[in-house]
Design a protein around this motif. Structure first.
Motif, PDB file in Angstrom:
ATOM      1  N   LYS A  87       0.817  -1.143   0.031  1.00 44.24           N
ATOM      2  CA  LYS A  87      -0.049  -0.024   0.061  1.00 44.24           C
ATOM      3  C   LYS A  87       0.857   1.329   0.082  1.00 44.24           C
ATOM      4  O   LYS A  87       1.903   1.453   0.785  1.00 44.24           O
ATOM      5  N   VAL A  88       0.446   2.202  -0.848  1.00 51.24           N
ATOM      6  CA  VAL A  88       1.040   3.520  -0.808  1.00 51.24           C
ATOM      7  C   VAL A  88       0.750   4.187   0.370  1.00 51.24           C
ATOM      8  O   VAL A  88      -0.396   4.572   0.477  1.00 51.24           O
ATOM      9  N   VAL A  89       1.623   5.051   1.064  1.00 49.66           N
ATOM     10  CA  VAL A  89       1.298   5.794   2.114  1.00 49.66           C
ATOM     11  C   VAL A  89       1.994   7.108   2.073  1.00 49.66           C
ATOM     12  O   VAL A  89       2.941   7.182   1.384  1.00 49.66           O
ATOM     13  N   GLU A  90       1.516   8.154   2.846  1.00 47.63           N
ATOM     14  CA  GLU A  90       2.272   9.369   3.007  1.00 47.63           C
ATOM     15  C   GLU A  90       3.665   9.179   3.794  1.00 47.63           C
ATOM     16  O   GLU A  90       3.284   8.553   4.757  1.00 47.63           O
ATOM     17  N   ALA A  91       4.567   9.625   3.473  1.00 39.77           N
ATOM     18  CA  ALA A  91       6.042   9.351   4.234  1.00 39.77           C
ATOM     19  C   ALA A  91       6.673  10.868   4.222  1.00 39.77           C
ATOM     20  O   ALA A  91       7.390  11.304   3.442  1.00 39.77           O
ATOM     21  N   GLY A  92       6.458  11.655   5.478  1.00 41.66           N
ATOM     22  CA  GLY A  92       7.105  12.883   5.448  1.00 41.66           C
ATOM     23  C   GLY A  92       6.338  13.725   4.331  1.00 41.66           C
ATOM     24  O   GLY A  92       4.988  13.907   3.966  1.00 41.66           O
ATOM     25  N   SER A  93       7.246  14.518   3.350  1.00 40.12           N
ATOM     26  CA  SER A  93       6.618  15.341   2.514  1.00 40.12           C
ATOM     27  C   SER A  93       6.591  14.343   1.007  1.00 40.12           C
ATOM     28  O   SER A  93       6.075  15.091  -0.089  1.00 40.12           O
ATOM     29  N   GLY A  94       6.973  13.138   1.206  1.00 39.00           N
ATOM     30  CA  GLY A  94       7.008  12.148  -0.115  1.00 39.00           C
ATOM     31  C   GLY A  94       5.833  11.080   0.099  1.00 39.00           C
ATOM     32  O   GLY A  94       4.903  11.251   1.030  1.00 39.00           O
ATOM     33  N   ILE A 136       6.104   2.789   0.698  1.00 38.13           N
ATOM     34  CA  ILE A 136       5.250   1.676   0.654  1.00 38.13           C
ATOM     35  C   ILE A 136       5.444   0.834   1.720  1.00 38.13           C
ATOM     36  O   ILE A 136       6.388   0.655   2.277  1.00 38.13           O
ATOM     37  N   GLU A 137       4.314   0.359   2.129  1.00 40.78           N
ATOM     38  CA  GLU A 137       4.402  -0.442   3.626  1.00 40.78           C
ATOM     39  C   GLU A 137       5.298  -1.820   3.113  1.00 40.78           C
ATOM     40  O   GLU A 137       4.803  -2.344   2.289  1.00 40.78           O
ATOM     41  N   LEU A 138       6.180  -2.054   4.134  1.00 39.70           N
ATOM     42  CA  LEU A 138       6.631  -3.377   4.163  1.00 39.70           C
ATOM     43  C   LEU A 138       6.560  -4.069   5.279  1.00 39.70           C
ATOM     44  O   LEU A 138       6.520  -3.694   6.453  1.00 39.70           O
ATOM     45  N   ARG A 169       8.475  -4.590  10.148  1.00 41.68           N
ATOM     46  CA  ARG A 169       7.451  -3.988   9.510  1.00 41.68           C
ATOM     47  C   ARG A 169       7.938  -2.393   9.413  1.00 41.68           C
ATOM     48  O   ARG A 169       8.555  -1.906  10.287  1.00 41.68           O
ATOM     49  N   GLY A 170       7.707  -1.854   8.387  1.00 37.53           N
ATOM     50  CA  GLY A 170       8.314  -0.353   8.237  1.00 37.53           C
ATOM     51  C   GLY A 170       7.576   0.322   6.828  1.00 37.53           C
ATOM     52  O   GLY A 170       6.676  -0.607   6.350  1.00 37.53           O
ATOM     53  N   VAL A 171       8.152   1.380   6.392  1.00 37.50           N
ATOM     54  CA  VAL A 171       7.716   2.192   5.260  1.00 37.50           C
ATOM     55  C   VAL A 171       9.113   2.260   4.537  1.00 37.50           C
ATOM     56  O   VAL A 171      10.162   2.622   5.082  1.00 37.50           O
TER      57      VAL A 171
END
Length: 372
Positions: free
Chosen positions: A246-253, A256-258, A264-266
């Motif tokens: 799944k695509v997620v927001e990560a800071g200003s960018g 993808i969740e792994l 587990r992380g992004v």
């Protein structure tokens, strides 16, 4: 030499089965074109249409600017090298090479000069008085190439010429064909199902599936920027890793969740958030080449990109000598990475892999087309 233009070409057999569906390809004088794809994709049919062995249902084929749809094979000034060699067993190598020259009534003195020149080019002068049954597979393939060279055509057509050879000989013959092209500079169209042959030999590659050219371009461009999931998976050995998440927001960018089963992380992605903003919260497929997932010892070989560490559980390892392939689970699917052999990871143990996403690609799972 001659250019080749294939414009909106269709082929449908009398039983109504479509084989080619609007093929468009253009190559310049002296270029090496590879038609690559799996069985039944239409690549050999297209080659036979260029040769004049199959008719064109719709569209146009031009050789050096001249439409050849209605020309017989003998009037197209092309030479073909087949998978099966197609040598005359009762004739010597010399006689096989000069057979076409005899048919065209080329003077004997000129025939001798041509045969000697061709034999010297292919380094088979010492074989001229032998018969095909006395030759190895690689030598027979050289003779088949020699017979084509004797024609001095404007274009060579190769139909899977190396598929009958063992692995070591295929590598040697690949080099021979590439050197031959460099020496002669003649236009070549080459059919293969082997993507390594495609990457190593071609100036241009047409990746085909179900009668459609999925992508056409330079080998490195296709490798780095595949247009869809099929091309990404077909080109490359080992093939590209596909990680669905799944695509997620990560800071200003965006990221993808792994989930690796042990962590587990992004994973942060390098794409402009505006470009993939519509996919935030949705499933995508992340494509990463095995060499883009590595370890600390090999990290110095990675160009650009910020390396992101992810802990995984090693499933299987495959040492290859210069590197080791490490297989692990990410998001419930097995991926493969390339690490330094000195790292010596062991199956069923945890290891930290470094992800370089500088050349990552994203695909839409619904239509398998590239997003970014």
């Amino acid at each position: 030499m001659a250019s080749l233009s294939i414009r909106d070409v269709y082929k449908t057999y009398p039983n109504g089965v479509p084989v080619l569906k609007g093929v468009d390809i253009d190559i310049e004088d002296g270029q090496f074109l590879i038609l690559v794809g799996g069985s039944g994709c239409g690549k050999s049919t297209l080659l036979n249409m260029i040769a004049g062995l199959e008719t064109v249902t719709k569209g146009e084929i031009q050789i050096d600017g001249k439409t050849v749809n209605n020309l017989s094979p003998k009037d197209r000034d092309i030479a073909m090298v087949f998978q099966s060699y197609a040598l005359y067993p009762s004739m010597t190598v010399r006689e096989n090479i000069s057979f076409g020259l005899n048919i065209r009534k080329v003077p004997k003195t000129e025939q001798k000069q041509i045969v000697e020149r061709v034999a010297n080019t292919l380094q088979i002068t010492h074989l001229l008085d032998r018969k095909p049954g006395q030759l190895s597979g690689g030598q027979r393939q050289r003779v088949a190439m020699g017979r084509a060279l004797a024609r001095d055509p404007v274009m060579f057509l190769f139909d899977e010429p190396l598929s009958n050879l063992d692995a070591k000989l295929r590598i040697e013959m690949r080099s021979e064909i590439k050197l031959l092209h460099q020496r002669l500079g003649t236009t070549i169209v080459y059919v293969t199902h082997d993507q390594i042959e495609a990457m190593t030999l071609g100036d241009r590659i047409a990746v085909m599936k179900d009668g459609v050219v999925q992508q056409f371009g330079a080998p490195q461009d296709i490798y780095d920027s595949p247009s869809n999931l099929f091309v990404a998976g077909f080109i490359g050995a080992p093939p590209m890793n596909f990680i669905q998440g799944k695509v997620v927001e990560a800071g200003s960018g965006v990221g993808i969740e792994l989930d690796t089963g042990v962590a587990r992380g992004v994973l942060n992605l390098p794409f402009d958030s505006g470009k993939v903003k519509s996919h935030v919260g949705r499933e995508v497929i992340l494509g990463l080449r095995p060499e883009r997932i590595t370890d600390a010892r090999s990290a110095h070989n990675v160009e650009g990109g910020k390396l992101q560490p992810i802990e995984v559980k090693v499933d299987v390892i495959e040492p290859t000598g210069p590197d080791t392939l490490v297989f692990a689970q990410v998001n419930g699917k097995r991926i493969v990475s390339r690490v330094h052999p000195a790292s010596n990871p062991q199956p069923l143990t945890n290891a930290t892999l470094l992800f370089d996403v500088s050349k990552a690609v994203l695909f839409d799972p619904s239509n398998e087309e590239r997003i970014a």
